[in-house]
Design an enzyme around this catalytic site. Sequence first.
Site, short mmCIF file in Angstrom:
data_model
loop_
_atom_site.label_atom_id
_atom_site.label_comp_id
_atom_site.label_asym_id
_atom_site.label_seq_id
_atom_site.Cartn_x
_atom_site.Cartn_y
_atom_site.Cartn_z
N GLY A 144 24.69 23.68 32.57
CA GLY A 144 24.61 24.67 33.47
C GLY A 144 26.15 24.83 34.18
N ILE A 145 26.63 24.41 34.47
CA ILE A 145 28.12 24.20 34.62
C ILE A 145 29.01 23.70 33.78
CG2 ILE A 145 30.09 23.10 36.12
CD1 ILE A 145 28.21 22.84 38.69
N ASP A 201 27.46 14.08 27.19
CA ASP A 201 26.46 15.16 28.43
C ASP A 201 24.94 14.17 27.33
OD1 ASP A 201 25.63 18.05 29.53
OD2 ASP A 201 24.05 15.99 29.38
N CYS A 221 -0.06 6.35 53.13
CA CYS A 221 -1.67 6.89 53.57
C CYS A 221 -1.07 8.61 54.13
CB CYS A 221 -1.39 6.27 54.99
SG CYS A 221 -0.37 6.40 56.53
#
Lengths: 582, 383
Positions: A20-21, A41, A166
């Site tokens: 994106g950037i 990337d 829990c």
Amino acid sequence: MEIDRARVARARVLAVGAGGIGCELLKTLALHGFENITTMDLDTIDVSNLNRQFLFRKRHVGMSKAEVARESVMKFQPRATIDATRANVKEARFDKEYFKSFDVVLNGLDNLEARRHVNRLCLAAEVPLVESGTTGYKGQVTVHERRTCACFECTEKPTPKSYPICTLRDTPDKPIHCVVYAKELLFSKLFGDVNTESDLDEQEAIEAGAFRRNEGETGTDFAKRVFAYVFGSKIEGLLLKDDMWKSRAKPTPLTTSGVGLDGAFTETLPDAKSARRAHGLLDTHAVWNTSECAKVFVSATARLIERERPVTFDKDDDDAMEFVTAVSNLRSANYGIPAQSLFDAKGMAGNIVHAVATTNAIVSGLIVIEALKIIHNQMDKTRYTFVLEHPSNGRFLQPLSKEDPNPKCSVCSNARVELVCNTNKFTKGDLIKKVLKGRLSVHAPSVMFGSSQIHETGDDLDEDEVEHYEALDKRTLSALPGGGVVNGTILAVDDFSQEFTFELMVTHREEWDEENDPDGFIIRGEDVKASEAVAEEATETEAAGAKDDDEVLLMDDEIEITDVKRAREDDDDAKASKKQRA
Amino acid sequence: MDASVDRGGDRWASHSRARDARTRAMTLTEAEQEVYDRQIRVWGLETQRTIGASRILVSFTCTEEDDDDDRGEKNASSTRASRGVAAETAKNVTLAGVGALTIRNDDRDDDASAYARTVGRDGNFLNVERADEYRAMGREPKDVTLASNMAQTLSEMNAFGKITAEDGGARGKKLYEEDADYFSKFDVVVACGYTFAEAEAINDLCRTSNCGFFGAFTGASARYFFADLGDAFEYVAGSGESVAAGVARYSRMSEALGARAGANDWTKLKKRASKIPLALRVVREFERRHSNRRATANDWDALDALRRELAGAFGASSEDIVDEASIRALLRPENDFPAMNAVVGGILGQEVLKRASRRGAPSVNAFFFDLASGQGFVHDFTP
């Protein structure tokens, strides 16, 4: 600002991330006349990138982001030389020497671990780093350099939220609890690795064989039986625990007859490509009713159980995501929690970060402006900039002066970190996995206890060494050789790949409240203590905006750092403007 | 996760539903939902639909800037900054999924319109090299205009909308010479690189035709834009329980920057406030007095006298109230600065989308970004 074109053309720039950037950044760098750009990337292109990663087209889906980005940039700026690799920045070959070969490093990364890794290597290599992040309309650009200003890790970053087991298993009260139950517990139990321990392996479940498919049992029959147990008899069993419902609303069991699962099970479109489509449920924004959820549950389970185990959850795997949505909503029906659409459940389960093109474009411009100052030896003129969704004092883009190094930062100032845990229960494996890797983003940790090595990482270890360290993993800290790691013990932690060394002081605490500290450990140090107070304030001031993000478990796409400083400054600004008006 | 935003969207949707239904099916296709997933999570489904029904014009000219640039390396990143701003803005709104986008090159110079002449030579990253593609289609690359080459790139970024190229040269008129009918084809018009007088004329035409107007300008070390969305622009802002309708009041650029406007700006300027908005009044007045010629660094003496004259005439506390640097930031750029184009094109893109979707509080009525302060701020010039 006077630009020396030759200097720009010569400057060696590393742009980490071509998403994106990254796409916006590579474009802006190339247009500015940077000719010496390296990018990497690990990702490949996905359809959901195309709304903003403008260097990619539909035909590029599945291809390397870095390589396609390079090719696209060259078409409008043929003079740029871009060295593009599909690679993970954490690979060993990208070491200190590698980072030293750049004049400036620009981060366009999507996860905290990699950003910390790059920060540590930039500190070691003494290369200035421009950091950035975006979420929706919000974004930020910060500048870091060893000794001259704060490093990326001088301020606390929000840690991924975890939930008490829990709460997830017995007493959920929010949609996210149901989504996490569906994805982490039930999905793994039914379709994951058979040998993995599960919190769902309660005695009565094992005795009843609730999660085991019987020989000759059809997928739909198995699914119906799981349904009857998970949403029916299991809930009935819980209702007998009176203590549990003293201060909570009681859950309601579901029955197969109540949701229309009795009798023959049919799909309207059995050949459809996923469970919901088999029942004609096409609108991803619609919230399914309980009987629709039951149908999707049965169809998705029947499909997934036929696959080869283990199946790993992937938000883009339709059957898996539809299973999670159905389970989450059926549990919500048990507990009176609002149901979610597939679209919204996917956002939660996949930790999808909101993203638009404009914010990334703005941030890329701001990164390049800081990078230009750095290569013109104007480090003193660099600053942080925050991109705001709503203007504060009329400002969408808020510049701020850089912070000084935090003397209590374990990364750039060698400050000691404190680990609080129950040393009689906490294992060495927990220390490595949950604390060093999970919380402190240490990539390849080595740990020294006194004069003996209790952990090492690396390809060059002998087999017997690996075995030795693995055997130690199962021991509790207090049972480690050499007298045991106990209250007050100081461990030396080292990561050669990040050139990162620090001392970890262990503090023993016997009692742990699972509700408040589901992780069973706390990381602190004076630095963390100091910033915790501010962080709480920050959360409050950010209120509505940060609420959604708090529920994110892992950072998945372009992420936001809810920076402590930012919230504080915004707040100051608001106060200042009030004063002015008064 | 974003359910609150979606609910907000639905409530707001009734305003635009009638028009929406006319122009477009009510639901987005599965393919659209896949591509737009991440931004639907930002602004909701309804906003995505409305954006998908909007018609935008992005028009640019650089005749007022130095277009005589074919001198190789040194000026490779030329002064045609308005093309960069137009490219950024057009990219942003196209990616968002607009229904129709027209990209218009208003420079009449026929030579400049052949795209290949400027590939890699200015901030216009939409102008990509496609000689082989064109030849394969039997087209001579030199016959392909800049606008149509840009439109080709934009259409690759948005498979769902209609992207059109237009040339002022071929039409024999500039945007401000078009009639009101022309403007009624658009919901929003973005004009980049025109003189103040031309932009004001375009603004007036937009008013007549009820379309939103944005005028973007480039300076030596600043970028800025004006907006005029009419006397009473209705919108919806907020999310979840706090969704609220709002009305924003704009004025025409010609009124906002009129010769006698802005008395308050001169006398009630806050101490820490940027001087750039006042500097703009000085530069605007300069052009008014110099037959709409764009002020350059060579005009400093006249500008210096003018800043003092105006400070005096409007009763400012000091004749030095507007500093030299703020004025110089707005003068004609000698070089492009693509990083500033990216910043202002981003904010401008967002404001265009707010107008198109009527969602989110719009900025009234100007935005500035300058390198020296690093601030990006909104200033209200409405008289």
